[in-house]
Design a protein around this motif. Structure first.
Motif, PDB file in Angstrom:
ATOM      1  N   PRO A 135       0.826  -1.210   0.000  1.00 34.20           N
ATOM      2  CA  PRO A 135       0.000   0.000   0.000  1.00 34.20           C
ATOM      3  C   PRO A 135       0.860   1.259   0.000  1.00 34.20           C
ATOM      4  O   PRO A 135       2.069   1.214   0.297  1.00 34.20           O
ATOM      5  CB  PRO A 135      -0.815  -0.127   1.297  1.00 34.20           C
ATOM      6  N   ASP A 136       0.250   2.379  -0.317  1.00 35.98           N
ATOM      7  CA  ASP A 136       0.998   3.632  -0.452  1.00 35.98           C
ATOM      8  C   ASP A 136       1.755   4.002   0.815  1.00 35.98           C
ATOM      9  O   ASP A 136       2.901   4.464   0.754  1.00 35.98           O
ATOM     10  CB  ASP A 136       0.044   4.775  -0.834  1.00 35.98           C
ATOM     11  N   ALA A 137       1.132   3.812   1.978  1.00 37.50           N
ATOM     12  CA  ALA A 137       1.784   4.196   3.233  1.00 37.50           C
ATOM     13  C   ALA A 137       3.074   3.406   3.443  1.00 37.50           C
ATOM     14  O   ALA A 137       4.099   3.963   3.878  1.00 37.50           O
ATOM     15  CB  ALA A 137       0.831   3.983   4.404  1.00 37.50           C
ATOM     16  N   THR A 138       3.035   2.108   3.127  1.00 36.77           N
ATOM     17  CA  THR A 138       4.238   1.285   3.271  1.00 36.77           C
ATOM     18  C   THR A 138       5.283   1.676   2.235  1.00 36.77           C
ATOM     19  O   THR A 138       6.484   1.769   2.552  1.00 36.77           O
ATOM     20  CB  THR A 138       3.878  -0.203   3.131  1.00 36.77           C
ATOM     21  N   ALA A 139       4.841   1.921   1.009  1.00 37.00           N
ATOM     22  CA  ALA A 139       5.783   2.340  -0.034  1.00 37.00           C
ATOM     23  C   ALA A 139       6.474   3.644   0.344  1.00 37.00           C
ATOM     24  O   ALA A 139       7.683   3.808   0.125  1.00 37.00           O
ATOM     25  CB  ALA A 139       5.051   2.486  -1.364  1.00 37.00           C
ATOM     26  N   ASP A 140       5.731   4.575   0.922  1.00 36.99           N
ATOM     27  CA  ASP A 140       6.324   5.859   1.327  1.00 36.99           C
ATOM     28  C   ASP A 140       7.398   5.658   2.396  1.00 36.99           C
ATOM     29  O   ASP A 140       8.436   6.335   2.384  1.00 36.99           O
ATOM     30  CB  ASP A 140       5.238   6.800   1.846  1.00 36.99           C
ATOM     31  N   SER A 141       7.150   4.718   3.320  1.00 40.02           N
ATOM     32  CA  SER A 141       8.116   4.510   4.403  1.00 40.02           C
ATOM     33  C   SER A 141       9.378   3.792   3.925  1.00 40.02           C
ATOM     34  O   SER A 141      10.412   3.840   4.590  1.00 40.02           O
ATOM     35  CB  SER A 141       7.470   3.720   5.548  1.00 40.02           C
ATOM     36  N   TYR A 142       9.287   3.136   2.764  1.00 43.49           N
ATOM     37  CA  TYR A 142      10.445   2.438   2.189  1.00 43.49           C
ATOM     38  C   TYR A 142      10.893   3.099   0.890  1.00 43.49           C
ATOM     39  O   TYR A 142      11.487   2.443   0.031  1.00 43.49           O
ATOM     40  CB  TYR A 142      10.095   0.976   1.905  1.00 43.49           C
ATOM     41  N   ARG A 143      10.634   4.385   0.722  1.00 49.11           N
ATOM     42  CA  ARG A 143      10.897   5.044  -0.553  1.00 49.11           C
ATOM     43  C   ARG A 143      12.351   4.905  -0.985  1.00 49.11           C
ATOM     44  O   ARG A 143      12.641   4.641  -2.167  1.00 49.11           O
ATOM     45  CB  ARG A 143      10.512   6.520  -0.452  1.00 49.11           C
ATOM     46  N   HIS A 144      13.299   5.086  -0.066  1.00 50.47           N
ATOM     47  CA  HIS A 144      14.718   5.007  -0.431  1.00 50.47           C
ATOM     48  C   HIS A 144      15.052   3.602  -0.933  1.00 50.47           C
ATOM     49  O   HIS A 144      15.771   3.448  -1.943  1.00 50.47           O
ATOM     50  CB  HIS A 144      15.599   5.355   0.769  1.00 50.47           C
ATOM     51  N   ALA A 145      14.530   2.570  -0.276  1.00 53.06           N
ATOM     52  CA  ALA A 145      14.813   1.192  -0.689  1.00 53.06           C
ATOM     53  C   ALA A 145      14.206   0.898  -2.057  1.00 53.06           C
ATOM     54  O   ALA A 145      14.833   0.231  -2.894  1.00 53.06           O
ATOM     55  CB  ALA A 145      14.276   0.218   0.352  1.00 53.06           C
ATOM     56  N   ILE A 146      12.995   1.394  -2.295  1.00 52.22           N
ATOM     57  CA  ILE A 146      12.346   1.178  -3.591  1.00 52.22           C
ATOM     58  C   ILE A 146      13.127   1.862  -4.705  1.00 52.22           C
ATOM     59  O   ILE A 146      13.358   1.290  -5.779  1.00 52.22           O
ATOM     60  CB  ILE A 146      10.891   1.674  -3.552  1.00 52.22           C
ATOM     61  N   ASP A 147      13.564   3.100  -4.456  1.00 52.15           N
ATOM     62  CA  ASP A 147      14.340   3.820  -5.470  1.00 52.15           C
ATOM     63  C   ASP A 147      15.645   3.091  -5.774  1.00 52.15           C
ATOM     64  O   ASP A 147      16.071   3.014  -6.944  1.00 52.15           O
ATOM     65  CB  ASP A 147      14.629   5.246  -4.988  1.00 52.15           C
ATOM     66  N   ALA A 148      16.295   2.549  -4.727  1.00 51.12           N
ATOM     67  CA  ALA A 148      17.546   1.822  -4.935  1.00 51.12           C
ATOM     68  C   ALA A 148      17.309   0.545  -5.736  1.00 51.12           C
ATOM     69  O   ALA A 148      18.115   0.184  -6.614  1.00 51.12           O
ATOM     70  CB  ALA A 148      18.187   1.486  -3.587  1.00 51.12           C
ATOM     71  N   LEU A 149      16.203  -0.147  -5.474  1.00 49.71           N
ATOM     72  CA  LEU A 149      15.880  -1.345  -6.242  1.00 49.71           C
ATOM     73  C   LEU A 149      15.601  -0.997  -7.702  1.00 49.71           C
ATOM     74  O   LEU A 149      16.081  -1.666  -8.616  1.00 49.71           O
ATOM     75  CB  LEU A 149      14.676  -2.052  -5.627  1.00 49.71           C
TER      76      LEU A 149
END
Length: 210
Positions: A135-149
């Motif tokens: 969900p968006d809230a979880t994605a926001d809290s892991y934004r740096h990790a998602i961008d790195a992936l």
């Protein structure tokens, strides 16, 4: 001479994301990251957690497998896979049996941990609470990790032609904890858990016919 590598930054990004999950959930253990095909007899697996598969001296370390075919879904979905497997890892650390049917069926105990970890889980009739969304809230809290992936995923594995098996109605031999056995069709077995009236445990597949 500059050498471009696919594997090193990808594994680094996966390990960075796993560390971010550990920062939020202290009972998620260390793992050895492996990249491999997600093709198997049960279909396509985007990831898999296997307890105590590696030895480091006298200590055992768990394994995190990331299926190469699933990388094409992008960083957010891959993070969802990592959190999903981290939920399995936490269940192992807590001594919770979160799956049955040889680890394929995800029960409500897994659902509870996955939601605790920030996932949205939907039930599949064959494998339980396994369909994973971030969900968006979880994605926001892991934004740096998602961008790195996203930055590290520059390739993905192609699906082997004919490697993903089709579901059939062949028979299943199932056994419970007290040793009783029964034989049912695959379609019947996959509808939902079959519980033994003696030991109150779910029957799990022992062997497949054909």
């Amino acid at each position: 001479m500059t050498t471009t590598t696919i594997t090193v930054p990808l594994v680094a990004a996966i390990e960075e994301a796993w560390a971010a999950i550990q920062d939020r959930h202290e009972d998620v253990p260390e793992v050895v990251v492996t990249l491999a095909s997600g093709n198997g007899r049960g279909g396509m697996a985007y990831g898999h957690f296997a307890a105590s598969r590696w030895a480091r001296g006298d200590a055992l370390v768990h394994e995190l497998l990331v299926g190469g075919e699933g990388l094409q879904r992008g960083g957010r979905a891959v993070l969802g896979t990592l959190i999903h497997e981290a939920a399995h890892a936490a269940a192992e650390a807590r001594g919770i049996k979160d799956t049955s049917r040889q680890g394929r069926f995800h029960n409500t105990r897994f659902k509870a941990i996955g939601e605790e970890f920030g996932l949205t889980l939907t039930k599949d009739p064959s494998i339980g609470w396994s369909i994973t969304d971030v969900p968006d809230a979880t994605a926001d809290s892991y934004r740096h990790a998602i961008d790195a992936l996203d930055a590290a995923i520059v390739a993905y594995r192609l699906t082997d032609i004919g490697a993903v098996s089709k579901k059939t109605n062949s028979g299943v031999v199932a056994v419970c904890e007290c040793g009783r056995k029964l034989r049912v069709s695959r379609s019947t077995f996959e509808v939902g858990p079959i519980v033994c009236g003696v030991c109150n445990a779910e029957f799990e597949a022992e062997d497949d016919e054909g």
